[in-house]
Design a protein around this motif. Structure first.
Motif, PDB file in Angstrom:
ATOM      1  N   TYR A 278       0.806  -1.216   0.000  1.00 19.70           N
ATOM      2  CA  TYR A 278       0.000   0.000   0.000  1.00 19.70           C
ATOM      3  C   TYR A 278       0.844   1.274   0.000  1.00 19.70           C
ATOM      4  O   TYR A 278       0.351   2.344  -0.379  1.00 19.70           O
ATOM      5  CB  TYR A 278      -0.933   0.011   1.211  1.00 19.70           C
ATOM      6  N   GLY A 279       2.098   1.174   0.429  1.00 21.97           N
ATOM      7  CA  GLY A 279       2.931   2.365   0.491  1.00 21.97           C
ATOM      8  C   GLY A 279       3.680   2.679  -0.788  1.00 21.97           C
ATOM      9  O   GLY A 279       3.942   3.848  -1.088  1.00 21.97           O
ATOM     10  N   SER A 280       4.001   1.652  -1.579  1.00 21.57           N
ATOM     11  CA  SER A 280       4.779   1.881  -2.795  1.00 21.57           C
ATOM     12  C   SER A 280       4.082   2.777  -3.819  1.00 21.57           C
ATOM     13  O   SER A 280       4.760   3.572  -4.483  1.00 21.57           O
ATOM     14  CB  SER A 280       5.170   0.539  -3.425  1.00 21.57           C
ATOM     15  N   PRO A 281       2.743   2.714  -3.990  1.00 22.17           N
ATOM     16  CA  PRO A 281       2.116   3.637  -4.948  1.00 22.17           C
ATOM     17  C   PRO A 281       2.287   5.112  -4.589  1.00 22.17           C
ATOM     18  O   PRO A 281       2.240   5.971  -5.479  1.00 22.17           O
ATOM     19  CB  PRO A 281       0.635   3.235  -4.913  1.00 22.17           C
ATOM     20  N   LEU A 282       2.506   5.416  -3.310  1.00 25.11           N
ATOM     21  CA  LEU A 282       2.696   6.814  -2.917  1.00 25.11           C
ATOM     22  C   LEU A 282       3.998   7.372  -3.466  1.00 25.11           C
ATOM     23  O   LEU A 282       4.155   8.601  -3.567  1.00 25.11           O
ATOM     24  CB  LEU A 282       2.681   6.941  -1.389  1.00 25.11           C
ATOM     25  N   ALA A 283       4.938   6.497  -3.816  1.00 28.79           N
ATOM     26  CA  ALA A 283       6.213   6.950  -4.371  1.00 28.79           C
ATOM     27  C   ALA A 283       6.183   7.051  -5.887  1.00 28.79           C
ATOM     28  O   ALA A 283       7.135   7.536  -6.491  1.00 28.79           O
ATOM     29  CB  ALA A 283       7.325   6.003  -3.945  1.00 28.79           C
ATOM     30  N   THR A 284       5.083   6.590  -6.508  1.00 28.30           N
ATOM     31  CA  THR A 284       5.017   6.603  -7.972  1.00 28.30           C
ATOM     32  C   THR A 284       3.852   7.455  -8.472  1.00 28.30           C
ATOM     33  O   THR A 284       4.045   8.578  -8.936  1.00 28.30           O
ATOM     34  CB  THR A 284       4.897   5.171  -8.494  1.00 28.30           C
ATOM     35  N   SER A 285       2.617   6.945  -8.344  1.00 31.93           N
ATOM     36  CA  SER A 285       1.479   7.664  -8.918  1.00 31.93           C
ATOM     37  C   SER A 285       1.011   8.826  -8.048  1.00 31.93           C
ATOM     38  O   SER A 285       0.627   9.878  -8.539  1.00 31.93           O
ATOM     39  CB  SER A 285       0.314   6.692  -9.155  1.00 31.93           C
ATOM     40  N   ARG A 286       0.991   8.630  -6.730  1.00 32.64           N
ATOM     41  CA  ARG A 286       0.632   9.683  -5.776  1.00 32.64           C
ATOM     42  C   ARG A 286      -0.758  10.277  -6.031  1.00 32.64           C
ATOM     43  O   ARG A 286      -0.942  11.484  -6.029  1.00 32.64           O
ATOM     44  CB  ARG A 286       1.677  10.813  -5.783  1.00 32.64           C
ATOM     45  N   THR A 287      -1.732   9.432  -6.239  1.00 31.65           N
ATOM     46  CA  THR A 287      -3.098   9.912  -6.394  1.00 31.65           C
ATOM     47  C   THR A 287      -3.775   9.992  -5.031  1.00 31.65           C
ATOM     48  O   THR A 287      -3.288   9.431  -4.044  1.00 31.65           O
ATOM     49  CB  THR A 287      -3.899   8.979  -7.308  1.00 31.65           C
ATOM     50  N   PHE A 288      -4.928  10.655  -4.990  1.00 30.16           N
ATOM     51  CA  PHE A 288      -5.619  10.774  -3.708  1.00 30.16           C
ATOM     52  C   PHE A 288      -6.173   9.427  -3.257  1.00 30.16           C
ATOM     53  O   PHE A 288      -6.309   9.183  -2.053  1.00 30.16           O
ATOM     54  CB  PHE A 288      -6.728  11.832  -3.801  1.00 30.16           C
ATOM     55  N   THR A 289      -6.457   8.528  -4.202  1.00 28.07           N
ATOM     56  CA  THR A 289      -6.907   7.196  -3.795  1.00 28.07           C
ATOM     57  C   THR A 289      -5.766   6.369  -3.208  1.00 28.07           C
ATOM     58  O   THR A 289      -5.983   5.560  -2.292  1.00 28.07           O
ATOM     59  CB  THR A 289      -7.532   6.446  -4.985  1.00 28.07           C
ATOM     60  N   ASP A 290      -4.550   6.551  -3.726  1.00 26.11           N
ATOM     61  CA  ASP A 290      -3.389   5.877  -3.128  1.00 26.11           C
ATOM     62  C   ASP A 290      -3.202   6.338  -1.685  1.00 26.11           C
ATOM     63  O   ASP A 290      -2.913   5.526  -0.795  1.00 26.11           O
ATOM     64  CB  ASP A 290      -2.126   6.183  -3.931  1.00 26.11           C
ATOM     65  N   LEU A 291      -3.357   7.637  -1.468  1.00 25.92           N
ATOM     66  CA  LEU A 291      -3.275   8.159  -0.102  1.00 25.92           C
ATOM     67  C   LEU A 291      -4.384   7.587   0.764  1.00 25.92           C
ATOM     68  O   LEU A 291      -4.160   7.227   1.928  1.00 25.92           O
ATOM     69  CB  LEU A 291      -3.352   9.684  -0.123  1.00 25.92           C
ATOM     70  N   GLY A 292      -5.586   7.480   0.197  1.00 32.53           N
ATOM     71  CA  GLY A 292      -6.706   6.925   0.954  1.00 32.53           C
ATOM     72  C   GLY A 292      -6.489   5.478   1.346  1.00 32.53           C
ATOM     73  O   GLY A 292      -6.795   5.074   2.471  1.00 32.53           O
ATOM     74  N   HIS A 293      -5.945   4.687   0.432  1.00 36.49           N
ATOM     75  CA  HIS A 293      -5.691   3.274   0.742  1.00 36.49           C
ATOM     76  C   HIS A 293      -4.634   3.130   1.846  1.00 36.49           C
ATOM     77  O   HIS A 293      -4.805   2.325   2.766  1.00 36.49           O
ATOM     78  CB  HIS A 293      -5.224   2.544  -0.515  1.00 36.49           C
ATOM     79  N   PHE A 294      -3.560   3.905   1.740  1.00 37.32           N
ATOM     80  CA  PHE A 294      -2.512   3.809   2.761  1.00 37.32           C
ATOM     81  C   PHE A 294      -3.028   4.313   4.108  1.00 37.32           C
ATOM     82  O   PHE A 294      -2.722   3.731   5.157  1.00 37.32           O
ATOM     83  CB  PHE A 294      -1.290   4.620   2.329  1.00 37.32           C
ATOM     84  N   THR A 295      -3.822   5.380   4.077  1.00 38.14           N
ATOM     85  CA  THR A 295      -4.395   5.912   5.317  1.00 38.14           C
ATOM     86  C   THR A 295      -5.322   4.901   5.975  1.00 38.14           C
ATOM     87  O   THR A 295      -5.286   4.706   7.200  1.00 38.14           O
ATOM     88  CB  THR A 295      -5.154   7.208   5.028  1.00 38.14           C
ATOM     89  N   SER A 296      -6.162   4.252   5.180  1.00 41.29           N
ATOM     90  CA  SER A 296      -7.091   3.267   5.745  1.00 41.29           C
ATOM     91  C   SER A 296      -6.342   2.071   6.326  1.00 41.29           C
ATOM     92  O   SER A 296      -6.761   1.499   7.345  1.00 41.29           O
ATOM     93  CB  SER A 296      -8.090   2.810   4.684  1.00 41.29           C
TER      94      SER A 296
END
Length: 215
Positions: free
Chosen positions: A172-190
């Protein structure tokens, strides 16, 4: 054949009895998915947008869209969710109990939605996202599922718990280093919200003290 069918019915009833909330939710998703497949594609997007937790809907009908957005799947097939709900949600509900499982999933869905949409609002106000993003389609059950994946960390004994934790944090954390969309943030936050729900996990009973045999 009859003994097999009997065992199958017994097993299905056991799952339903131990995790009623999971399968009521799954039944609701099945009904709404069938309804979507019978809609005109041009009407479908507008219909879903009215039930989406985008910035416009959250500013006008926050409670309604927070609930309704968790009852719809944006296209696709229903059967993968039947598998994921059985493997993850049903197991978590049986372990935590329905009220605590529902608290974890609701917290993950609601808080992750508010945090991710807050980040999107900041991106719009600073020019990093277009103003039309206020109507972005945002529905589904993935935030609640990520929260359940997080809290299931405490279901595993060490050292498997730490291996599982490393895998899900990477996933869940690796997408934050690449695409950085608000849904990626939402998934990691959840996922982090699920990990923060450790106080809701049942405590293991302490072993009884050993008594010395009488002399």
């Amino acid at each position: 054949m009859r003994p097999f069918l009997h065992r199958l019915r017994t097993s299905a009833w056991s799952y339903l009895r131990r995790a009623p909330g999971t399968y009521v939710w799954l039944l609701a998703l099945f009904i709404t998915t069938v309804a979507l497949h019978h809609m005109d594609p041009r009407f479908e997007q507008e219909f879903l947008r009215q039930r989406s937790t985008n910035l416009h809907a959250l500013s006008t009908h926050p409670v309604r869209v927070l609930v309704s957005s968790a009852l719809w799947i944006d296209g696709g097939h229903w059967w993968p969710y039947a598998l994921l709900y059985t493997v993850l949600h049903a197991r978590a509900e049986h372990w935590l109990g329905t009220p605590r499982w529902l608290a974890v999933t609701a917290a993950a869905h609601v808080l992750a939605t508010l945090i991710s949409e807050g980040a999107l609002l900041w991106a719009i106000s600073t020019g990093h996202a277009p103003a039309t993003a206020v109507n972005t389609l945002d529905i589904g059950v993935s935030y609640a599922l990520a929260g359940t994946i997080g809290v299931l960390t405490y279901r595993l004994p060490p050292p498997w718990r730490y291996v599982y934790l490393a895998v899900i944090l990477t996933l869940y954390g690796s997408p934050l280093a690449t695409s950085r969309t608000f849904t990626d943030l939402g998934h990691f936050t959840s996922l982090l919200i699920g990990l923060a729900c450790h106080p809701l996990c049942p405590r293991r009973p302490r072993p009884l003290p050993r008594t010395r045999p009488a002399q």
